[in-house]
Design a protein around this motif. Sequence first.
Motif, PDB file in Angstrom:
ATOM      1  N   SER A  66       0.829  -1.205   0.000  1.00 32.82           N
ATOM      2  CA  SER A  66       0.000   0.000   0.000  1.00 32.82           C
ATOM      3  C   SER A  66       0.868   1.263   0.000  1.00 32.82           C
ATOM      4  N   ALA A  67       1.917   1.273   0.817  1.00 33.98           N
ATOM      5  CA  ALA A  67       2.817   2.431   0.879  1.00 33.98           C
ATOM      6  C   ALA A  67       3.551   2.624  -0.443  1.00 33.98           C
ATOM      7  N   PHE A  68       3.942   1.534  -1.094  1.00 34.56           N
ATOM      8  CA  PHE A  68       4.611   1.647  -2.385  1.00 34.56           C
ATOM      9  C   PHE A  68       3.682   2.283  -3.410  1.00 34.56           C
ATOM     10  N   CYS A  69       2.436   1.843  -3.449  1.00 33.32           N
ATOM     11  CA  CYS A  69       1.461   2.432  -4.379  1.00 33.32           C
ATOM     12  C   CYS A  69       1.267   3.920  -4.093  1.00 33.32           C
ATOM     13  N   ALA A  70       1.130   4.261  -2.832  1.00 35.21           N
ATOM     14  CA  ALA A  70       0.950   5.671  -2.460  1.00 35.21           C
ATOM     15  C   ALA A  70       2.161   6.496  -2.872  1.00 35.21           C
ATOM     16  N   GLY A  71       3.354   5.937  -2.743  1.00 33.90           N
ATOM     17  CA  GLY A  71       4.572   6.633  -3.136  1.00 33.90           C
ATOM     18  C   GLY A  71       4.645   6.893  -4.633  1.00 33.90           C
ATOM     19  N   ARG A  72       3.913   6.120  -5.406  1.00 33.28           N
ATOM     20  CA  ARG A  72       3.840   6.315  -6.864  1.00 33.28           C
ATOM     21  C   ARG A  72       2.665   7.209  -7.244  1.00 33.28           C
ATOM     22  N   GLY A  73       1.930   7.691  -6.242  1.00 36.04           N
ATOM     23  CA  GLY A  73       0.763   8.521  -6.518  1.00 36.04           C
ATOM     24  C   GLY A  73      -0.477   7.708  -6.827  1.00 36.04           C
ATOM     25  N   GLY A  74      -0.471   6.437  -6.461  1.00 35.86           N
ATOM     26  CA  GLY A  74      -1.610   5.556  -6.721  1.00 35.86           C
ATOM     27  C   GLY A  74      -2.124   4.909  -5.456  1.00 35.86           C
ATOM     28  N   ARG A  75      -2.798   3.801  -5.644  1.00 35.15           N
ATOM     29  CA  ARG A  75      -3.345   3.043  -4.520  1.00 35.15           C
ATOM     30  C   ARG A  75      -3.552   1.612  -4.984  1.00 35.15           C
ATOM     31  N   LEU A  76      -3.731   0.736  -4.022  1.00 39.30           N
ATOM     32  CA  LEU A  76      -4.107  -0.636  -4.352  1.00 39.30           C
ATOM     33  C   LEU A  76      -5.535  -0.628  -4.889  1.00 39.30           C
ATOM     34  N   PRO A  77      -5.847  -1.499  -5.858  1.00 38.13           N
ATOM     35  CA  PRO A  77      -7.231  -1.569  -6.322  1.00 38.13           C
ATOM     36  C   PRO A  77      -8.113  -2.202  -5.242  1.00 38.13           C
ATOM     37  N   THR A  78      -9.388  -1.891  -5.287  1.00 35.55           N
ATOM     38  CA  THR A  78     -10.316  -2.579  -4.394  1.00 35.55           C
ATOM     39  C   THR A  78     -10.484  -4.013  -4.900  1.00 35.55           C
ATOM     40  N   GLU A  79     -11.041  -4.874  -4.074  1.00 32.45           N
ATOM     41  CA  GLU A  79     -11.326  -6.244  -4.517  1.00 32.45           C
ATOM     42  C   GLU A  79     -12.278  -6.224  -5.708  1.00 32.45           C
ATOM     43  N   LEU A  80     -13.269  -5.347  -5.658  1.00 26.03           N
ATOM     44  CA  LEU A  80     -14.229  -5.197  -6.751  1.00 26.03           C
ATOM     45  C   LEU A  80     -13.523  -4.793  -8.044  1.00 26.03           C
ATOM     46  N   GLU A  81     -12.654  -3.800  -7.989  1.00 25.71           N
ATOM     47  CA  GLU A  81     -11.928  -3.347  -9.177  1.00 25.71           C
ATOM     48  C   GLU A  81     -11.031  -4.451  -9.732  1.00 25.71           C
ATOM     49  N   TRP A  82     -10.328  -5.138  -8.844  1.00 26.80           N
ATOM     50  CA  TRP A  82      -9.427  -6.190  -9.299  1.00 26.80           C
ATOM     51  C   TRP A  82     -10.208  -7.311  -9.990  1.00 26.80           C
ATOM     52  N   GLU A  83     -11.283  -7.778  -9.368  1.00 27.89           N
ATOM     53  CA  GLU A  83     -12.050  -8.881  -9.947  1.00 27.89           C
ATOM     54  C   GLU A  83     -12.708  -8.468 -11.262  1.00 27.89           C
ATOM     55  N   TYR A  84     -13.194  -7.258 -11.354  1.00 29.99           N
ATOM     56  CA  TYR A  84     -13.798  -6.772 -12.599  1.00 29.99           C
ATOM     57  C   TYR A  84     -12.752  -6.742 -13.717  1.00 29.99           C
ATOM     58  N   ASP A 132      -0.953 -11.510 -15.784  1.00 27.11           N
ATOM     59  CA  ASP A 132      -0.627 -12.250 -14.558  1.00 27.11           C
ATOM     60  C   ASP A 132      -1.702 -12.111 -13.480  1.00 27.11           C
ATOM     61  N   MET A 133      -2.948 -11.954 -13.891  1.00 27.86           N
ATOM     62  CA  MET A 133      -4.032 -11.840 -12.915  1.00 27.86           C
ATOM     63  C   MET A 133      -4.481 -13.206 -12.405  1.00 27.86           C
ATOM     64  N   SER A 134      -4.052 -14.240 -13.081  1.00 27.43           N
ATOM     65  CA  SER A 134      -4.278 -15.604 -12.618  1.00 27.43           C
ATOM     66  C   SER A 134      -2.917 -16.274 -12.598  1.00 27.43           C
ATOM     67  N   GLY A 135      -2.501 -16.719 -11.446  1.00 26.28           N
ATOM     68  CA  GLY A 135      -1.214 -17.361 -11.316  1.00 26.28           C
ATOM     69  C   GLY A 135      -0.094 -16.386 -10.998  1.00 26.28           C
ATOM     70  N   ASN A 136       1.106 -16.896 -11.001  1.00 30.49           N
ATOM     71  CA  ASN A 136       2.357 -16.232 -10.669  1.00 30.49           C
ATOM     72  C   ASN A 136       2.400 -15.924  -9.173  1.00 30.49           C
ATOM     73  N   LEU A 137       1.808 -14.857  -8.700  1.00 28.58           N
ATOM     74  CA  LEU A 137       1.775 -14.547  -7.270  1.00 28.58           C
ATOM     75  C   LEU A 137       0.391 -14.078  -6.861  1.00 28.58           C
ATOM     76  N   TRP A 138       0.129 -14.101  -5.574  1.00 25.44           N
ATOM     77  CA  TRP A 138      -1.117 -13.541  -5.050  1.00 25.44           C
ATOM     78  C   TRP A 138      -1.055 -12.028  -5.180  1.00 25.44           C
ATOM     79  N   GLU A 139      -2.207 -11.408  -5.297  1.00 20.06           N
ATOM     80  CA  GLU A 139      -2.283  -9.958  -5.465  1.00 20.06           C
ATOM     81  C   GLU A 139      -2.859  -9.309  -4.213  1.00 20.06           C
ATOM     82  N   TRP A 140      -2.382  -8.118  -3.914  1.00 25.50           N
ATOM     83  CA  TRP A 140      -2.924  -7.324  -2.818  1.00 25.50           C
ATOM     84  C   TRP A 140      -4.040  -6.419  -3.360  1.00 25.50           C
ATOM     85  N   THR A 141      -5.096  -6.272  -2.586  1.00 29.67           N
ATOM     86  CA  THR A 141      -6.131  -5.282  -2.870  1.00 29.67           C
ATOM     87  C   THR A 141      -6.321  -4.445  -1.617  1.00 29.67           C
ATOM     88  N   SER A 142      -6.987  -3.311  -1.809  1.00 32.00           N
ATOM     89  CA  SER A 142      -7.175  -2.441  -0.638  1.00 32.00           C
ATOM     90  C   SER A 142      -8.187  -3.039   0.317  1.00 32.00           C
TER      91      SER A 142
END
Length: 142
Positions: A66-84, A132-142
Amino acid sequence: MALAPAGCFIMGSDTGETDERPVQEQCITAPYWIDRYEVTNALYGSAGAFDGDTRPRDSLTWFEASAFCAGRGGRLPTELEWEYAARSTANRVYPWGNRFISENLVYDANAAMQSAPVGSYSSGASWVGAEDMSGNLWEWTS
């Protein structure tokens, strides 16, 4: 980055884990941007368990991601946004469709317990072009 347009989809699964229930229609009312690729070790500035500049950065806490995303001027996607972004208005089971295709993702049976460089399986890209939304690594959401 990939642009996800406004639209509606069915979120969840009747056949998946209990935390994927209940299945319900969800709508995205405004377009949003989502990273096309996972954050690499090079972009993050250090490696996790898997070395290599083009490998996805792993072994982070939610707070670090989350801090890395904020440092780039962004944010983690919500679960809803990621799944969509992963499933589309067609309510796909996988980003590419409804049939499991092992050549479209990195997972334990084809990866020797390693991650792969981001974007290695472009045939598994989602409808918005996110990879890479399926496989590779687990994803973080907000």
